[in-house]
Design a protein around this motif. Structure first.
Motif, PDB file in Angstrom:
ATOM      1  N   ASP A 178       0.850  -1.191   0.000  1.00  0.00           N
ATOM      2  CA  ASP A 178       0.000   0.000   0.000  1.00  0.00           C
ATOM      3  C   ASP A 178       0.889   1.246   0.000  1.00  0.00           C
ATOM      4  O   ASP A 178       2.010   1.213   0.502  1.00  0.00           O
ATOM      5  N   GLU A 179       0.384   2.353  -0.571  1.00  0.00           N
ATOM      6  CA  GLU A 179       1.143   3.615  -0.627  1.00  0.00           C
ATOM      7  C   GLU A 179       2.524   3.379  -1.244  1.00  0.00           C
ATOM      8  O   GLU A 179       3.548   3.770  -0.686  1.00  0.00           O
ATOM      9  N   PHE A 180       2.552   2.743  -2.428  1.00  0.00           N
ATOM     10  CA  PHE A 180       3.839   2.383  -3.023  1.00  0.00           C
ATOM     11  C   PHE A 180       4.749   3.584  -3.227  1.00  0.00           C
ATOM     12  O   PHE A 180       5.974   3.473  -3.179  1.00  0.00           O
ATOM     13  N   GLN A 181       4.160   4.773  -3.438  1.00  0.00           N
ATOM     14  CA  GLN A 181       4.967   5.939  -3.792  1.00  0.00           C
ATOM     15  C   GLN A 181       5.983   6.308  -2.714  1.00  0.00           C
ATOM     16  O   GLN A 181       7.049   6.829  -3.012  1.00  0.00           O
ATOM     17  N   ASP A 182       5.679   6.017  -1.459  1.00  0.00           N
ATOM     18  CA  ASP A 182       6.604   6.331  -0.370  1.00  0.00           C
ATOM     19  C   ASP A 182       7.369   5.101   0.107  1.00  0.00           C
ATOM     20  O   ASP A 182       8.018   5.137   1.144  1.00  0.00           O
ATOM     21  N   THR A 183       7.278   4.033  -0.660  1.00  0.00           N
ATOM     22  CA  THR A 183       8.029   2.826  -0.325  1.00  0.00           C
ATOM     23  C   THR A 183       9.479   3.007  -0.750  1.00  0.00           C
ATOM     24  O   THR A 183       9.756   3.380  -1.890  1.00  0.00           O
ATOM     25  N   ASN A 184      10.383   2.748   0.174  1.00  0.00           N
ATOM     26  CA  ASN A 184      11.809   2.947  -0.086  1.00  0.00           C
ATOM     27  C   ASN A 184      12.261   2.113  -1.283  1.00  0.00           C
ATOM     28  O   ASN A 184      11.826   0.979  -1.476  1.00  0.00           O
ATOM     29  N   ARG A 185      13.148   2.682  -2.070  1.00  0.00           N
ATOM     30  CA  ARG A 185      13.653   1.992  -3.267  1.00  0.00           C
ATOM     31  C   ARG A 185      14.301   0.651  -2.927  1.00  0.00           C
ATOM     32  O   ARG A 185      14.267  -0.283  -3.729  1.00  0.00           O
ATOM     33  N   LYS A 186      14.899   0.551  -1.754  1.00  0.00           N
ATOM     34  CA  LYS A 186      15.530  -0.716  -1.355  1.00  0.00           C
ATOM     35  C   LYS A 186      14.474  -1.816  -1.200  1.00  0.00           C
ATOM     36  O   LYS A 186      14.724  -2.978  -1.538  1.00  0.00           O
ATOM     37  N   VAL A 187      13.309  -1.458  -0.692  1.00  0.00           N
ATOM     38  CA  VAL A 187      12.230  -2.440  -0.538  1.00  0.00           C
ATOM     39  C   VAL A 187      11.729  -2.885  -1.909  1.00  0.00           C
ATOM     40  O   VAL A 187      11.497  -4.079  -2.144  1.00  0.00           O
ATOM     41  N   VAL A 188      11.576  -1.932  -2.816  1.00  0.00           N
ATOM     42  CA  VAL A 188      11.144  -2.265  -4.175  1.00  0.00           C
ATOM     43  C   VAL A 188      12.177  -3.177  -4.843  1.00  0.00           C
ATOM     44  O   VAL A 188      11.818  -4.149  -5.518  1.00  0.00           O
ATOM     45  N   SER A 189      13.460  -2.891  -4.645  1.00  0.00           N
ATOM     46  CA  SER A 189      14.523  -3.735  -5.211  1.00  0.00           C
ATOM     47  C   SER A 189      14.484  -5.134  -4.610  1.00  0.00           C
ATOM     48  O   SER A 189      14.665  -6.138  -5.315  1.00  0.00           O
ATOM     49  N   LEU A 190      14.237  -5.207  -3.308  1.00  0.00           N
ATOM     50  CA  LEU A 190      14.156  -6.508  -2.633  1.00  0.00           C
ATOM     51  C   LEU A 190      13.011  -7.346  -3.207  1.00  0.00           C
ATOM     52  O   LEU A 190      13.184  -8.532  -3.524  1.00  0.00           O
ATOM     53  N   LEU A 191      11.856  -6.732  -3.369  1.00  0.00           N
ATOM     54  CA  LEU A 191      10.700  -7.465  -3.891  1.00  0.00           C
ATOM     55  C   LEU A 191      10.924  -7.891  -5.342  1.00  0.00           C
ATOM     56  O   LEU A 191      10.489  -8.973  -5.757  1.00  0.00           O
ATOM     57  N   LYS A 192      11.616  -7.054  -6.099  1.00  0.00           N
ATOM     58  CA  LYS A 192      11.928  -7.430  -7.480  1.00  0.00           C
ATOM     59  C   LYS A 192      12.867  -8.639  -7.509  1.00  0.00           C
ATOM     60  O   LYS A 192      12.754  -9.507  -8.394  1.00  0.00           O
ATOM     61  N   GLN A 193      13.783  -8.699  -6.548  1.00  0.00           N
ATOM     62  CA  GLN A 193      14.672  -9.866  -6.434  1.00  0.00           C
ATOM     63  C   GLN A 193      13.840 -11.139  -6.224  1.00  0.00           C
ATOM     64  O   GLN A 193      14.108 -12.173  -6.832  1.00  0.00           O
ATOM     65  N   LEU A 194      12.823 -11.046  -5.370  1.00  0.00           N
ATOM     66  CA  LEU A 194      11.957 -12.199  -5.125  1.00  0.00           C
ATOM     67  C   LEU A 194      11.169 -12.567  -6.385  1.00  0.00           C
ATOM     68  O   LEU A 194      11.018 -13.750  -6.713  1.00  0.00           O
ATOM     69  N   TYR A 195      10.674 -11.542  -7.081  1.00  0.00           N
ATOM     70  CA  TYR A 195       9.921 -11.788  -8.317  1.00  0.00           C
ATOM     71  C   TYR A 195      10.797 -12.517  -9.340  1.00  0.00           C
ATOM     72  O   TYR A 195      10.375 -13.514  -9.947  1.00  0.00           O
ATOM     73  N   GLU A 196      12.013 -12.007  -9.552  1.00  0.00           N
ATOM     74  CA  GLU A 196      12.907 -12.607 -10.550  1.00  0.00           C
ATOM     75  C   GLU A 196      13.294 -14.031 -10.164  1.00  0.00           C
ATOM     76  O   GLU A 196      13.396 -14.911 -11.028  1.00  0.00           O
ATOM     77  N   TYR A 197      13.488 -14.266  -8.877  1.00  0.00           N
ATOM     78  CA  TYR A 197      13.780 -15.623  -8.414  1.00  0.00           C
ATOM     79  C   TYR A 197      12.608 -16.552  -8.731  1.00  0.00           C
ATOM     80  O   TYR A 197      12.791 -17.673  -9.219  1.00  0.00           O
ATOM     81  N   SER A 198      11.384 -16.072  -8.455  1.00  0.00           N
ATOM     82  CA  SER A 198      10.199 -16.906  -8.689  1.00  0.00           C
ATOM     83  C   SER A 198      10.056 -17.260 -10.168  1.00  0.00           C
ATOM     84  O   SER A 198       9.664 -18.378 -10.511  1.00  0.00           O
ATOM     85  N   LYS A 199      10.359 -16.315 -11.046  1.00  0.00           N
ATOM     86  CA  LYS A 199      10.253 -16.579 -12.479  1.00  0.00           C
ATOM     87  C   LYS A 199      11.316 -17.587 -12.925  1.00  0.00           C
ATOM     88  O   LYS A 199      11.034 -18.492 -13.725  1.00  0.00           O
ATOM     89  N   ASN A 200      12.516 -17.434 -12.421  1.00  0.00           N
ATOM     90  CA  ASN A 200      13.600 -18.351 -12.794  1.00  0.00           C
ATOM     91  C   ASN A 200      13.328 -19.776 -12.318  1.00  0.00           C
ATOM     92  O   ASN A 200      13.754 -20.747 -12.944  1.00  0.00           O
ATOM     93  N   LYS A 201      12.612 -19.896 -11.202  1.00  0.00           N
ATOM     94  CA  LYS A 201      12.336 -21.213 -10.614  1.00  0.00           C
ATOM     95  C   LYS A 201      10.915 -21.701 -10.912  1.00  0.00           C
ATOM     96  O   LYS A 201      10.492 -22.737 -10.377  1.00  0.00           O
ATOM     97  N   ASN A 202      10.179 -20.944 -11.760  1.00  0.00           N
ATOM     98  CA  ASN A 202       8.798 -21.308 -12.114  1.00  0.00           C
ATOM     99  C   ASN A 202       7.899 -21.481 -10.885  1.00  0.00           C
ATOM    100  O   ASN A 202       7.131 -22.439 -10.779  1.00  0.00           O
ATOM    101  N   LYS A 203       8.016 -20.551  -9.964  1.00  0.00           N
ATOM    102  CA  LYS A 203       7.186 -20.577  -8.758  1.00  0.00           C
ATOM    103  C   LYS A 203       6.090 -19.512  -8.866  1.00  0.00           C
ATOM    104  O   LYS A 203       6.310 -18.434  -9.433  1.00  0.00           O
TER     105      LYS A 203
END
Length: 675
Positions: A260-285
């Protein structure tokens, strides 16, 4: 307020929500982008309810949970209230969730913390070497030894005036200094380096078993194996980047993460979540991230803001409806946006909003008089309140009648922590001494008003007190405190009450008063605020302040629930109102936002295309809180008439009331052309 819906708008809203459900079903990560009053929290709530309805059994079977991250504890409680009690949805603030992600990996955390300490040692040494005094000092090792040997004594000198500080340093370590400020920084950094080196040694010697996140502080205490908010995000990202096993665990355990309120979410958190997303795609999860927010409501510079819209892995969903405000307010806030997200009301009967601007001086009494006039003319009262927005907490303290309270703590609490430790309406974040005053005022009001005692007393603890004795105890307490006028008067009165005879007070004392006498309380303040001997008289003055000062502060703190506040006027900062909505809003504006942003607000009106983006967002947030009536008081001490006319034109002349203006033909910038 409005009742007649546009049928087409309702149909479109339903289609938008169903599109979100489709993305959820297909594990397609998305960003839901919508302006103020569009119903972002509703969309988030419906998404959570959809998952609970359709995925509950599967989540239970796989021992998985849904994560919902939001910005404040107030927002956390609101979302929990809307979705009901369920263990399947973990609703929390960003920092709480990031800590939950990594706190059990202490072995890895200790290694990361050690590297942080070593890096900080290098940074601090670099800072020291920037000062001429250090570079020109002939024997640097001897200087370090002297400072470390007399560290405690030097620390006690920190609050002395420059001349006296120089004399004391000369007496203590026989060093002559010219620039006191720079020398203090050298001293502090040398001491900190030594503490950090000792901390590294403790880690190397296997003496450290745990690293902790300390949510009550905005600064790190690395030598104590504690870190604060910013470092938590740094550590969390680093751990997710370095440890694939952690990525696997998080993706498997939390297949749905909403922000929620993504606009004030720290860039480090967004980067962390993107890491999880990319991992899930690579592992077909199966894994999904859903962002909800509005770039124009970003009010913190470390927030990701518009950048998230550029992420190619996120599906985009726009919503251009407004469910909050009258058409006049919607028209106004649409003028601020340049992203094509021009809102319209979902209601056919949304006319009737009021927007007025007046220009006046910055005198407190004149602004207060205008506030009173607004309330009287519009019939605002305790049930139909006026919410007044100021740029700074200091101004709120002045207008709300607790300026002395604010100024006292400003002497002892780091400036960066003042807002949280003094003004937070989430009382768990208040400084311990400030929280004590909050509890004390809670006790005082309950005793004074009698009936409120039932709301604060632990019922289980009074079961051995008879009804007659209870009433007698309440009467005695009320009689004792009813004539108290200062804080010290109240404290001395309470400390003088015989707890053995008044059993009710014995219970209340343990819950709210804690200490046995004034000296114990003073020592508590001295220890927690690190009050030096030279500043002890400030504490004495504070204890003698009029009780109304503390009550005014208390009223401000509890005003997060306006039903609890008896006043017809509630004060806020622009920043603190994000996510809120009020029928009646008054905004006090002036040319500048602090010394660093001179003329930033004036430039918003007269040079919109080149104005400070953070200021634009802040004004958008403050205007868009309004449901019906918006009043702007612009402090015009340095405004030219042409500049006033530009400001007036922004608010649309047909709905603006002005006073004290000469008839001037305005020179209008292109962006506010009426064509």
């Amino acid at each position: 307020m409005f009742k007649k819906h546009k049928i087409a708008a309702l149909r479109k809203e339903k289609e938008i929500q169903e599109k979100i459900f489709e993305y959820i079903d297909n594990f397609e990560s998305f960003v839901f982008y919508a302006g103020a009053g569009a119903g972002k929290t509703y969309a988030l709530k419906e998404s959570l309810r959809y998952l609970l309805k359709h995925k509950r059994e599967k989540l239970k079977r796989k021992n998985q949970k849904i994560v919902c991250i939001t910005y404040t504890n107030v927002a956390v409680n609101e979302i929990k209230r809307r979705i009901g009690n369920t263990e399947l949805v973990l609703v929390s603030t960003i920092h709480e969730r990031m800590w939950d992600f990594i706190k059990n990996y202490q072995k890895e955390l200790i290694l990361i913390h050690k590297e942080k300490l070593k890096s900080e040692i290098i940074n601090l040494q670099d800072k020291i070497e920037q000062y001429d005094f250090y570079n020109t000092y002939s024997n640097k090792e001897m200087l370090k030894e002297l400072i470390l040997k007399h560290a405690e004594e030097l620390k006690k000198l920190q609050n002395l005036r420059a001349r006296e500080y120089k004399e004391k340093v000369k007496e203590l370590i026989n060093i002559s200094i010219s620039n006191v400020g720079n020398f203090k920084k050298i001293v502090n950094n040398i001491i900190k380096i030594e503490k950090y080196k000792q901390a590294v040694e403790r880690i190397d010697n296997n003496e450290v078993k745990e690293i902790k996140y300390t949510m009550l502080y905005n600064s790190d205490r690395l030598e104590k194996m504690q870190f604060s908010h910013d470092t938590l995000l740094e550590y969390a990202l680093q751990m997710v980047e370095e440890y694939s096993n952690l990525r696997r665990i998080l993706v498997d355990k939390y297949p749905y993460i909403f922000v929620d309120e993504f606009q004030d979410t720290n860039r480090k958190v967004v980067s962390l979540l993107k890491q999880l997303y990319e991992y899930s795609k690579n592992k077909n999860k199966n894994f999904l991230i859903g962002y909800f927010g509005d770039a124009y409501q970003r009010i913190y510079s470390d927030g990701v803001g518009k950048e998230i819209i550029q992420e190619s892995y996120l599906q985009k969903i726009d919503k251009k409806f407004n469910r909050r405000s009258a058409n006049e307010i919607i028209y106004l806030i649409n003028k601020i946006r340049d992203d094509g997200l021009e809102q319209e009301s979902v209601y056919e009967d949304a006319e009737g909003g009021k927007i007025k601007i007046v220009f006046g001086d910055g005198q407190v009494e004149n602004i207060k008089e205008y506030i009173n006039n607004i309330c009287n003319e519009n019939g605002f009262n305790r049930k139909n309140k006026l919410h007044v927005l100021f740029l700074t907490n200091k101004l709120i303290a002045k207008f709300a009648g607790f300026e002395k309270f604010y100024n006292f703590f400003a002497n002892f609490i780091n400036y960066n922590e003042l807002a949280t430790h003094i003004m937070s309406k989430d009382t768990t974040k208040l400084n311990q001494t400030v929280k004590y005053i909050f509890d004390l005022m809670t006790l005082y009001i309950a005793i004074r008003d009698k009936k409120n005692l039932n709301m604060i007393i632990d019922k289980k603890k009074i079961k051995n007190i008879s009804l007659r004795e209870y009433k007698e105890n309440v009467f005695e307490l009320n009689e004792k405190i009813k004539d108290t006028t200062s804080l010290i008067d109240l404290l001395e009165t309470l400390f003088s009450i015989d707890k053995n005879r008044n059993k009710l007070f014995q219970i209340l004392h343990k819950q709210y008063l804690y200490f046995e006498n004034i000296n114990e309380l003073k020592n508590f303040f001295i220890e927690k605020l690190q009050i030096s001997d030279e500043k002890l008289d400030e504490l004495d003055k504070y204890l003698n302040y009029d009780l109304n000062i503390f009550l005014n502060w208390y009223s401000y703190i509890i005003s997060n629930n306006e039903k609890d506040v008896l006043e017809k006027v509630i004060y806020h900062t622009y920043h603190s109102t994000k996510g809120e909505e009020y029928d009646n809003v008054m905004i006090v504006m002036e040319d500048s936002f602090g010394k660093k942003r001179k003329n930033a607000i004036k430039n918003f009106f007269i040079d919109f295309e080149n104005c400070d983006e953070d200021i634009k967002n802040l004004i958008y947030v403050s205007f868009s809180r309004t449901k019906k009536n918006l009043f702007v008081y612009y402090i015009d001490d340095h405004l030219k008439n042409e500049e006033k006319e530009n400001i007036i034109h922004f608010f649309k002349l047909s709905m603006v009331e002005t006073t004290g203006l000469e008839p001037v033909t305005p020179t209008l910038p292109a962006w506010c052309s009426t064509s």
